[in-house]
Design an enzyme around this catalytic site. Structure first.
Site, mmCIF file in Angstrom:
data_model
loop_
_atom_site.group_PDB
_atom_site.id
_atom_site.type_symbol
_atom_site.label_atom_id
_atom_site.label_comp_id
_atom_site.label_asym_id
_atom_site.label_seq_id
_atom_site.Cartn_x
_atom_site.Cartn_y
_atom_site.Cartn_z
ATOM 1 N N LEU A 9 0.830 -1.202 0.000
ATOM 2 C CA LEU A 9 0.000 0.000 0.000
ATOM 3 C C LEU A 9 0.872 1.263 0.000
ATOM 4 O O LEU A 9 2.083 1.187 0.219
ATOM 5 C CB LEU A 9 -0.924 -0.027 1.214
ATOM 6 N N LYS A 35 15.485 -0.673 4.357
ATOM 7 C CA LYS A 35 14.969 0.040 3.184
ATOM 8 C C LYS A 35 15.333 1.524 3.270
ATOM 9 O O LYS A 35 15.701 2.146 2.266
ATOM 10 C CB LYS A 35 13.447 -0.132 3.083
#
Length: 227
Positions: free
Chosen positions: A68, A174
């Protein structure tokens, strides 16, 4: 997680490609949901089962993947009126490939753990073309046992699948990756005007910056577009 019923929420360019790899390689009975019904078409055409809400999907699934945009969308899908939590099966596990702040992942995980739902952060990197090919870099944050159970599914869309540590470590990894990537972009934005100012040929400059020691994913992607 082998032989579990699997679902996927969020079927944009990244999520749709990842879900398609899951469907064709490991989860032929995949259940899918997206807030935009048209986004489900490719998956349902390939045999996936469409769901009307995250709750509808959760009632059918033992493992749910999500991809998402941001934390508000994740919270809505999980905790909303028709969210996953409202209809979750016992022992449900959520593997969230959304890129979030580390603190958000840890907070969501704690809330779900209190409700008996497993939650692990698992951001990916590589852009849509690698998602299509199933060659993403996958950064899993969770227990070793959860990683081992998830690995057969992660391998369907990831070429480099790594266990980064406990919950939150996937998002931390990340972030570190994105910092280096963005530093590369900033350096390119400074270096190219300098190259032009001293009279270097644009085509030669582009060739060197995408083949010599300055070569990076950022240079390969942005330099030809800048030129």
């Amino acid at each position: 997680m082998t032989a579990k019923t699997v679902g996927f929420i969020g079927l944009g360019k990244m999520g749709g490609a990842m879900a398609h790899n899951l469907l064709t390689k490991a989860a032929p009975d995949l259940n899918v949901y997206d807030a935009y019904p048209a986004a489900m078409q490719r998956l349902t055409d390939a045999g996936a089962t469409p769901c009307s809400s995250p709750a509808d999907l959760a009632a059918k699934c033992d493992v749910i993947f999500m991809c998402l945009p941001f934390a508000p969308e994740v919270r809505a899908a999980v905790f909303g009126a028709d969210g996953i939590k409202s209809a979750a099966r016992d022992g449900l596990t959520i593997i969230d490939t959304t890129t979030l702040d580390r603190s958000d992942a840890i907070a969501i995980g704690a809330e779900l753990d209190a409700a008996g739902i497993g939650y692990w952060d698992c951001p990916v990197s590589g852009a849509p073309h690698r998602a299509e090919k199933g060659t993403l870099t996958v950064m899993f944050g969770g227990t070793p046992e959860a990683f081992a159970a998830a690995r057969p599914y992660l391998d369907t869309f990831g070429e480099d699948v790594v266990h980064t540590g406990p919950l939150g470590c996937g998002q931390a990894m990340k972030a570190i990756n994105n910092i280096v990537y963005n530093v590369n972009i900033a350096a390119i934005c400074e270096a190219l005007p300098l190259a032009m100012a001293v009279g270097l040929d644009p085509e030669v400059t582009a060739r060197v910056m995408t083949t010599a020691s300055a070569r990076s994913f950022a240079s390969e992607y942005f330099v030809p577009r800048m030129m």
